[in-house]
Scaffold this active site. Structure first.
Site, PDB file in Angstrom:
ATOM      1  N   SER A 119       0.847  -1.193   0.000  1.00 20.95           N
ATOM      2  CA  SER A 119       0.000   0.000   0.000  1.00 20.95           C
ATOM      3  C   SER A 119       0.884   1.246   0.000  1.00 20.95           C
ATOM      4  O   SER A 119       1.713   1.418   0.904  1.00 20.95           O
ATOM      5  CB  SER A 119      -0.862  -0.034   1.267  1.00 20.95           C
ATOM      6  OG  SER A 119      -1.659   1.112   1.316  1.00 20.95           O
ATOM      7  N   HIS A 162       0.302   4.404   0.642  1.00 20.86           N
ATOM      8  CA  HIS A 162       0.174   5.428   1.698  1.00 20.86           C
ATOM      9  C   HIS A 162       0.832   5.028   3.013  1.00 20.86           C
ATOM     10  O   HIS A 162       0.880   5.826   3.948  1.00 20.86           O
ATOM     11  CB  HIS A 162      -1.290   5.849   1.894  1.00 20.86           C
ATOM     12  CG  HIS A 162      -2.176   4.841   2.574  1.00 20.86           C
ATOM     13  ND1 HIS A 162      -2.517   4.934   3.899  1.00 20.86           N
ATOM     14  CD2 HIS A 162      -2.816   3.740   2.110  1.00 20.86           C
ATOM     15  CE1 HIS A 162      -3.341   3.935   4.220  1.00 20.86           C
ATOM     16  NE2 HIS A 162      -3.530   3.197   3.144  1.00 20.86           N
ATOM     17  N   CYS A 164      -9.157   0.094  10.663  1.00 18.68           N
ATOM     18  CA  CYS A 164     -10.369  -0.557  10.157  1.00 18.68           C
ATOM     19  C   CYS A 164     -11.211  -1.163  11.263  1.00 18.68           C
ATOM     20  O   CYS A 164     -12.357  -1.498  11.054  1.00 18.68           O
ATOM     21  CB  CYS A 164     -10.010  -1.634   9.144  1.00 18.68           C
ATOM     22  SG  CYS A 164      -9.052  -0.967   7.808  1.00 18.68           S
TER      23      CYS A 164
HETATM   24  N1  PLP Z   1      -2.872  -4.939   5.532  1.00 18.71           N
HETATM   25  C1  PLP Z   1      -2.300  -4.348   6.599  1.00 18.71           C
HETATM   26  C2  PLP Z   1      -1.356  -5.141   7.445  1.00 18.71           C
HETATM   27  C3  PLP Z   1      -2.601  -3.020   6.907  1.00 18.71           C
HETATM   28  O1  PLP Z   1      -2.031  -2.443   7.965  1.00 18.71           O
HETATM   29  C4  PLP Z   1      -3.515  -2.316   6.080  1.00 18.71           C
HETATM   30  C5  PLP Z   1      -3.895  -0.928   6.419  1.00 18.71           C
HETATM   31  O2  PLP Z   1      -3.895  -0.531   7.574  1.00 18.71           O
HETATM   32  C6  PLP Z   1      -4.064  -2.963   4.973  1.00 18.71           C
HETATM   33  C7  PLP Z   1      -3.725  -4.275   4.736  1.00 18.71           C
HETATM   34  C8  PLP Z   1      -5.025  -2.258   4.057  1.00 18.71           C
HETATM   35  O3  PLP Z   1      -4.342  -1.324   3.267  1.00 18.71           O
HETATM   36  P1  PLP Z   1      -5.123  -0.285   2.329  1.00 18.71           P
HETATM   37  O4  PLP Z   1      -5.534   0.830   3.196  1.00 18.71           O
HETATM   38  O5  PLP Z   1      -4.125   0.149   1.315  1.00 18.71           O
HETATM   39  O6  PLP Z   1      -6.236  -1.023   1.715  1.00 18.71           O
END
Ligand code: PLP
Length: 401
Positions: A202, A204, A328
């Site tokens: 990702s 960001h 999340c």
């Molecule tokens: N996987 C992990 C370990 C994360 O920390 C995150 C975001 O916090 C994600 C997946 C999801 O990433 P994205 O925001 O780019 O969908």
């Protein structure tokens, strides 16, 4: 608010100015569609090729055709997981861990409801996996093993190289997906050496903008797309490319590689100072997760007998940004599934706070946090119904000294 001390870099990071500088022309004058036949569009197509090469370098892939740009890691993970299960339709067993990010865990919950058998590996009190348990669970019908590289809440690193060896020795046909989101830019990543089939990233999380991600798919594996459309990204992720953000992610990947040493020296030292400063001043503070086996920027602490959400609000009033759990799951008031899986006691489970630093964090900021947080916790302690227990912890600290 006068001053913001941003210690929430596992949730998202600030865009590096050098990244923004590379992106700006693609948000202004270079606006053509990269699929157009004219030279104007062709120049944008070249910029995407260059970013693909940069991300290939960043993750140590062998070929840039192994990199697909997406909109985020959630999308990358879904393409990998759903595609891997689609090409292995006759196999209905999946192995993952209890501590994955919701982007991955909720996908498996969905498959479970559709008849898949999902094994959730447990972790010990340090947040580490039992590799013998993994070995035992791999079966002939195991389509996919899905294990994150570093945990977003505790920063604990899983030994991906050892894991891939165990999987491929026991069943060479089982595919291996790694959520690499929290490892990227914090520890070295080399997908070619580690025999990973899929890796999600990702932008960001390493100083590129939000809304751009990448997926590594090992050469030779042909995944079906989630969406149907044009030929972009080799048909695996159709739709007109987000050129500016892709360019930004490529540049951010290069910078992250360059700063890896600093991340593991300067950032790590600041993180360690923060921990030492808080643990020595706050009797009811404790560290969650393996101390040694962690990414260098993350510290997950519990302040026993008080509420994490309350702590976050008071920190926020003081200009300090931190988190409890993942972005999340926060807001749900449910305790962290990661800390629960580690067997963290109830009294500490609800008082957890994650501090996550970046290369932009300064010593002055950490000094301010070390000075400010103990008084915040002291005040909150005075409202806790667990006064006897708090007094006991304070006495224990007194005698330890
Ligand atoms: N996987 C992990 C370990 C994360 O920390 C995150 C975001 O916090 C994600 C997946 C999801 O990433 P994205 O925001 O780019 O969908």
């Amino acid at each position: 608010m006068d001053k913001i001390i941003y210690l929430d870099n596992n949730a998202t990071t600030k865009i590096d100015e050098r990244v923004l500088e590379k992106m700006l022309p693609y948000l202004t004058n270079l606006y053509a569609n990269p699929s157009s036949m004219h030279e104007f569009g062709g120049n944008l197509a070249k910029a995407i090729v260059n970013a693909r090469e940069q991300i290939k370098e960043f993750v140590g892939a062998e070929n840039k055709s192994e990199i697909t740009f997406t909109s985020c890691a959630t999308e990358s993970s879904n393409i990998a997981i759903r595609g891997a299960l689609e090409i292995n339709k006759n196999k209905k067993h999946i192995i993952t861990t209890k501590v994955e990010h919701p982007a991955v865990l909720n996908t498996y919950k969905w498959y479970e409801k559709r008849g898949y058998d999902v094994t959730y590996l447990s972790v010990n009190s340090e947040g580490e996996l039992d590799l013998d348990e993994l070995k035992e669970e791999i079966r002939q019908d195991t389509a996919l093993v899905s294990i994150m590289w570093a945990n977003n809440e505790t920063g604990v690193i899983f030994p991906v190289e050892k894991i891939s060896k165990i999987i491929k020795d026991k069943n060479p046909k089982t595919l291996f997906f790694v959520d690499g989101v929290q490892a990227a830019g914090k520890i070295p990543i080399n997908v070619a050496d580690t025999n990973i089939d899929f890796l999600s990233l990702s932008g960001h999380k390493f100083h590129a903008p939000k809304g751009v991600g990448a997926l590594f798919v090992k050469k030779g594996i042909l995944l079906p797309p989630l969406m149907f459309g044009g030929h972009q990204e080799n048909g695996l992720r159709p739709g007109t490319e987000n050129v500016a953000s892709i360019v930004g992610m490529g540049e951010a990947g290069m910078l992250a590689k360059e700063y890896l040493k600093e991340e593991n020296s300067v950032v790590k030292a600041l993180r360690d100072d923060l921990e030492k400063g808080l643990l020595s001043r706050i009797p009811n503070a404790r560290l969650n997760g393996s101390k040694a086996n962690r990414v260098p920027n993350t510290s997950n602490m519990s302040f026993e007998y008080i509420e994490g959400e309350l702590i976050l609000l008071h920190l926020s009033d003081a200009g300090i940004c931190a988190s409890s759990g993942s972005a999340c799951t926060s807001g749900s008031l449910e305790p962290s599934h990661v800390l629960k899986a580690m067997g963290i006691p109830f009294t500490a489970l609800h008082g957890s706070v994650r501090f996550s630093l970046s290369r932009f964090t300064t010593k002055d900021e950490i000094d301010f946090v070390i000075e400010k947080v103990p008084s915040i916790i002291k005040r909150l302690n005075s409202f806790s119904p667990y006064q006897k227990e708090l007094k006991k912890l304070e006495d224990m600290r007194f005698y330890e000294k």
